[in-house]
Design a protein around this motif. Sequence first.
Motif, PDB file in Angstrom:
ATOM      1  N   GLN A   3       1.474  15.379 -20.484  1.00  0.00           N
ATOM      2  CA  GLN A   3       2.776  15.015 -21.036  1.00  0.00           C
ATOM      3  C   GLN A   3       3.393  13.958 -20.147  1.00  0.00           C
ATOM      4  N   SER A   4       3.860  12.900 -20.765  1.00  0.00           N
ATOM      5  CA  SER A   4       4.520  11.850 -19.995  1.00  0.00           C
ATOM      6  C   SER A   4       6.016  12.124 -19.957  1.00  0.00           C
ATOM      7  N   ARG A   5       6.629  11.631 -18.907  1.00  0.00           N
ATOM      8  CA  ARG A   5       8.076  11.797 -18.770  1.00  0.00           C
ATOM      9  C   ARG A   5       8.786  10.817 -19.700  1.00  0.00           C
ATOM     10  N   PRO A   6       9.896  11.256 -20.286  1.00  0.00           N
ATOM     11  CA  PRO A   6      10.639  10.332 -21.157  1.00  0.00           C
ATOM     12  C   PRO A   6      11.222   9.174 -20.350  1.00  0.00           C
ATOM     13  N   ASP A   7      11.354   8.082 -21.009  1.00  0.00           N
ATOM     14  CA  ASP A   7      11.950   6.891 -20.394  1.00  0.00           C
ATOM     15  C   ASP A   7      13.419   7.183 -20.068  1.00  0.00           C
ATOM     16  N   ASP A  10      15.773   6.258 -22.785  1.00  0.00           N
ATOM     17  CA  ASP A  10      15.759   7.198 -23.914  1.00  0.00           C
ATOM     18  C   ASP A  10      16.627   8.415 -23.613  1.00  0.00           C
ATOM     19  N   LEU A  11      16.576   8.882 -22.371  1.00  0.00           N
ATOM     20  CA  LEU A  11      17.419  10.019 -21.984  1.00  0.00           C
ATOM     21  C   LEU A  11      18.897   9.660 -22.062  1.00  0.00           C
ATOM     22  N   ARG A  73      18.369   0.659 -29.131  1.00  0.00           N
ATOM     23  CA  ARG A  73      17.046   1.028 -29.634  1.00  0.00           C
ATOM     24  C   ARG A  73      16.300  -0.171 -30.182  1.00  0.00           C
TER      25      ARG A  73
END
Length: 75
Positions: A3-7, A10-11, A73
């Motif tokens: 699982q990659s960490r969210p950008d 994006d958070l 976005r």
Amino acid sequence: MVQSRPDPSDLQRARQARLVAIVLAATMVLWMGAQWLGGKLGLETRFVFLFDLAAIAAFVWVLVVTYQIWRGRRG
């Protein structure tokens, strides 16, 4: 599965969107409650218009922040 960490951006957008949702829901509930309470207490029209103006200000803020989220976005 990895699982990659969210950008981080994006958070940040998710936090802004959550805040927009909370402000929108709270504004609607408080505005409707103020309208109902104003009718029950027989408040003067000028006080009821103050509630309306406060709600409009919150809705404008929601629109501005939603537009900023949308623009973020796209970029």
